[in-house]
Scaffold this motif. Structure first.
Motif, PDB file in Angstrom:
ATOM      1  N   LEU A 144     -87.510 -94.416  50.943  1.00 18.64           N
ATOM      2  CA  LEU A 144     -88.546 -93.742  50.166  1.00 18.64           C
ATOM      3  C   LEU A 144     -87.950 -93.083  48.932  1.00 18.64           C
ATOM      4  O   LEU A 144     -86.744 -92.863  48.848  1.00 18.64           O
ATOM      5  N   LYS A 145     -88.813 -92.771  47.993  1.00 24.66           N
ATOM      6  CA  LYS A 145     -88.439 -92.025  46.801  1.00 24.66           C
ATOM      7  C   LYS A 145     -89.146 -90.669  46.826  1.00 24.66           C
ATOM      8  O   LYS A 145     -90.164 -90.494  47.508  1.00 24.66           O
ATOM      9  N   ILE A 146     -88.609 -89.736  46.046  1.00 27.69           N
ATOM     10  CA  ILE A 146     -89.168 -88.381  45.968  1.00 27.69           C
ATOM     11  C   ILE A 146     -89.702 -88.144  44.562  1.00 27.69           C
ATOM     12  O   ILE A 146     -89.005 -88.369  43.571  1.00 27.69           O
ATOM     13  N   GLY A 147     -90.958 -87.686  44.497  1.00 23.15           N
ATOM     14  CA  GLY A 147     -91.588 -87.390  43.213  1.00 23.15           C
ATOM     15  C   GLY A 147     -92.066 -85.953  43.146  1.00 23.15           C
ATOM     16  O   GLY A 147     -92.463 -85.370  44.168  1.00 23.15           O
ATOM     17  N   ALA A 148     -92.031 -85.403  41.918  1.00 23.21           N
ATOM     18  CA  ALA A 148     -92.444 -84.019  41.701  1.00 23.21           C
ATOM     19  C   ALA A 148     -93.587 -83.979  40.695  1.00 23.21           C
ATOM     20  O   ALA A 148     -93.373 -84.134  39.491  1.00 23.21           O
ATOM     21  N   ALA A 149     -94.796 -83.803  41.192  1.00 23.95           N
ATOM     22  CA  ALA A 149     -95.985 -83.660  40.347  1.00 23.95           C
ATOM     23  C   ALA A 149     -97.071 -83.011  41.190  1.00 23.95           C
ATOM     24  O   ALA A 149     -97.015 -83.029  42.421  1.00 23.95           O
ATOM     25  N   GLY A 150     -98.078 -82.442  40.526  1.00 18.47           N
ATOM     26  CA  GLY A 150     -99.127 -81.716  41.234  1.00 18.47           C
ATOM     27  C   GLY A 150    -100.071 -82.596  42.016  1.00 18.47           C
ATOM     28  O   GLY A 150    -100.642 -82.173  43.032  1.00 18.47           O
ATOM     29  N   THR A 151    -100.287 -83.829  41.538  1.00 17.03           N
ATOM     30  CA  THR A 151    -101.048 -84.846  42.261  1.00 17.03           C
ATOM     31  C   THR A 151    -100.349 -86.179  42.065  1.00 17.03           C
ATOM     32  O   THR A 151     -99.567 -86.348  41.125  1.00 17.03           O
ATOM     33  N   VAL A 182    -102.360 -82.213  47.476  1.00 21.62           N
ATOM     34  CA  VAL A 182    -101.851 -81.652  46.225  1.00 21.62           C
ATOM     35  C   VAL A 182    -100.509 -80.988  46.482  1.00 21.62           C
ATOM     36  O   VAL A 182    -100.152 -80.677  47.626  1.00 21.62           O
ATOM     37  N   PHE A 183     -99.772 -80.739  45.395  1.00 22.84           N
ATOM     38  CA  PHE A 183     -98.383 -80.324  45.504  1.00 22.84           C
ATOM     39  C   PHE A 183     -98.134 -79.161  44.547  1.00 22.84           C
ATOM     40  O   PHE A 183     -98.386 -79.281  43.350  1.00 22.84           O
ATOM     41  N   GLY A 184     -97.632 -78.058  45.099  1.00 22.38           N
ATOM     42  CA  GLY A 184     -97.427 -76.867  44.286  1.00 22.38           C
ATOM     43  C   GLY A 184     -96.010 -76.335  44.362  1.00 22.38           C
ATOM     44  O   GLY A 184     -95.154 -76.848  45.095  1.00 22.38           O
ATOM     45  N   MET A 185     -95.771 -75.303  43.583  1.00 25.26           N
ATOM     46  CA  MET A 185     -94.491 -74.596  43.565  1.00 25.26           C
ATOM     47  C   MET A 185     -94.793 -73.109  43.710  1.00 25.26           C
ATOM     48  O   MET A 185     -95.613 -72.555  42.981  1.00 25.26           O
ATOM     49  N   HIS A 186     -94.162 -72.473  44.695  1.00 21.64           N
ATOM     50  CA  HIS A 186     -94.379 -71.055  44.961  1.00 21.64           C
ATOM     51  C   HIS A 186     -93.079 -70.293  44.728  1.00 21.64           C
ATOM     52  O   HIS A 186     -91.994 -70.793  45.054  1.00 21.64           O
ATOM     53  N   PHE A 193    -105.524 -81.019  37.554  1.00 24.19           N
ATOM     54  CA  PHE A 193    -106.650 -81.236  38.462  1.00 24.19           C
ATOM     55  C   PHE A 193    -106.321 -80.712  39.855  1.00 24.19           C
ATOM     56  O   PHE A 193    -107.225 -80.492  40.659  1.00 24.19           O
ATOM     57  N   ARG A 194    -105.039 -80.511  40.126  1.00 20.83           N
ATOM     58  CA  ARG A 194    -104.642 -79.963  41.433  1.00 20.83           C
ATOM     59  C   ARG A 194    -105.419 -78.688  41.748  1.00 20.83           C
ATOM     60  O   ARG A 194    -105.912 -78.499  42.860  1.00 20.83           O
ATOM     61  N   THR A 195    -105.528 -77.812  40.771  1.00 20.19           N
ATOM     62  CA  THR A 195    -106.180 -76.532  41.039  1.00 20.19           C
ATOM     63  C   THR A 195    -107.666 -76.723  41.349  1.00 20.19           C
ATOM     64  O   THR A 195    -108.242 -75.979  42.135  1.00 20.19           O
ATOM     65  N   LYS A 196    -108.292 -77.749  40.756  1.00 21.05           N
ATOM     66  CA  LYS A 196    -109.709 -77.989  41.034  1.00 21.05           C
ATOM     67  C   LYS A 196    -109.902 -78.494  42.465  1.00 21.05           C
ATOM     68  O   LYS A 196    -110.894 -78.177  43.113  1.00 21.05           O
ATOM     69  N   VAL A 197    -108.926 -79.268  42.957  1.00 22.32           N
ATOM     70  CA  VAL A 197    -108.974 -79.734  44.355  1.00 22.32           C
ATOM     71  C   VAL A 197    -108.784 -78.549  45.296  1.00 22.32           C
ATOM     72  O   VAL A 197    -109.528 -78.383  46.271  1.00 22.32           O
TER      73      VAL A 197
END
Length: 367
Positions: free
Chosen positions: A85-92, A125-129, A174-178
């Motif tokens: 597998l590969k790893i991706g960093a994005a909000g959606t 969705v994918f976030g950063m805290h 659009f992540r935040t709208k989801v």
């Protein structure tokens, strides 16, 4: 009142992607199980099986945080590679559909899905805290009230989710709208004191709304179990440099507001409803729109407000040792957010698979 430690902790949520189809693909918890050997509790599964979260240890300065973020990214990429597998960093993800992504078997997630139904199942969705150490809860509530004003600025810098299920949404995030489909999200209200905040949480628990304070998913919150203020508004950003720059600003904002408070100077508190107007603008336009400067009651280009934010924190970044990391924001203003760069690739190629390839490449940038 003792000065807070301003320690940092950073959590990043990554996508696990099939290198052939570029679709999201379940890691079947194998990345997490494999990672427990070396990363222990720093890696964990999330509700969807195509999400893997990593979190730093407590870091005493931004340089420690950078070292940990880079290490964790390298480790999770290596673990994913072993699973093909590969790893991706994005909000959606640009085109994968949530309907085709399995939920992680877990009693906690089962309960959330049972309660929230499609809002939970579609929350792919994918976030950063980012956690900043605040050991005094009264100061923590004051921080939560005050930091709300700056959340749209930070959010605009992080926007990295312009696509949803194969469509260009017209939003930079659009992540935040989801995620807004969940209850207890968005900009929090004002609290008069720590006891006011604690009574609010206790009431929600007593009335069966939540079983613990972690089910409050606001854009910033005083953490229910840790001595931290937790920023939760940001999209997952592609480059580690971007994560570190925004985290450095978050730390500096806490330090600056504390410094003002120690001098008996208060930052003006604005209504949540007004701050939500700026959050919407950040979600829609990212850095390329205007936000409202409520002090002068005028629209101002978002990029100008970001530069004003850098001026606001300028007198604390040297004490924190984070000037170099904060100044990377100037590079971000120049190259655009992750959303801007995704859209540019799509307009040049017309191919969302190429957008995924770009996300994968940027995720490894600087490693």
């Amino acid at each position: 009142m003792a000065t807070p430690t301003f320690t940092l902790g950073i959590e990043e949520e990554f996508q696990t992607i099939d290198p052939e189809t570029r679709e999201l693909r379940s890691h079947l918890s194998q990345i997490v199980e494999g990672g427990k050997v070396t990363l222990h509790e720093q890696v964990k599964a999330e509700m969807h099986q195509a999400v893997v979260e990593v979190g730093t240890n407590i870091c005493h300065n931004i340089q420690e945080a950078r070292t940990e973020v880079l290490h964790l990214r390298r480790q999770v990429i290596e673990l994913a590679d072993k699973q093909g597998l590969k790893i991706g960093a994005a909000g959606t993800h640009p085109f994968s559909r949530w309907q085709e992504q399995p939920i992680t078997p877990d009693a906690r997630y089962d309960k959330i899905v049972e309660e929230l139904q499609e809002a939970a199942r579609s929350n792919l969705v994918f976030g950063m805290h980012v956690h900043i150490g605040i050991e005094n809860r009264e100061m923590g509530v004051y921080m939560m009230n005050t930091l709300r004003y700056f959340l749209p600025h930070l959010f605009a810098l992080s926007t990295n989710s312009p696509f949803w299920e194969g469509r260009e949404t017209g939003y930079k995030s659009f992540r935040t709208k989801v995620f807004e489909r969940f209850p207890r999200t968005g900009i929090p209200g004002f609290f008069h004191s720590a006891s006011d905040y604690d009574e609010f949480i206790a009431l929600l628990i007593k009335t069966g709304c939540i079983d613990n304070g972690k089910k409050i998913w606001w854009d910033v919150r005083l953490h229910p179990f840790f001595d931290t203020i937790e920023y939760r508004i940001c999209d997952m950003m592609m480059r580690a440099d971007e994560t570190i720059a925004v985290a450095a600003i978050m730390q500096a904002l806490v330090a600056k507001i504390y410094k003002l408070k120690a001098q008996n100077l208060n930052f003006r508190i604005y209504r949540s409803a007004l701050i939500k107007e700026n959050k919407w603008r950040a979600a829609r336009y990212g850095l390329d729109g205007d936000m409202i400067d409520f002090g002068i009651q005028e629209e101002v280009p978002t990029r100008k407000l970001i530069l004003e934010l850098l001026d606001f924190i300028d007198d604390v970044v040297d004490d924190l040792g984070s000037r170099h990391e904060v100044e990377y924001v100037l590079k971000m203003l120049e190259m655009g957010t992750g959303a801007d760069r995704q859209l540019q690739v799509f307009r040049e190629t017309g191919d969302l698979h190429k957008v995924v390839d770009y996300i994968l490449a940027e995720t490894t940038y600087g490693l």
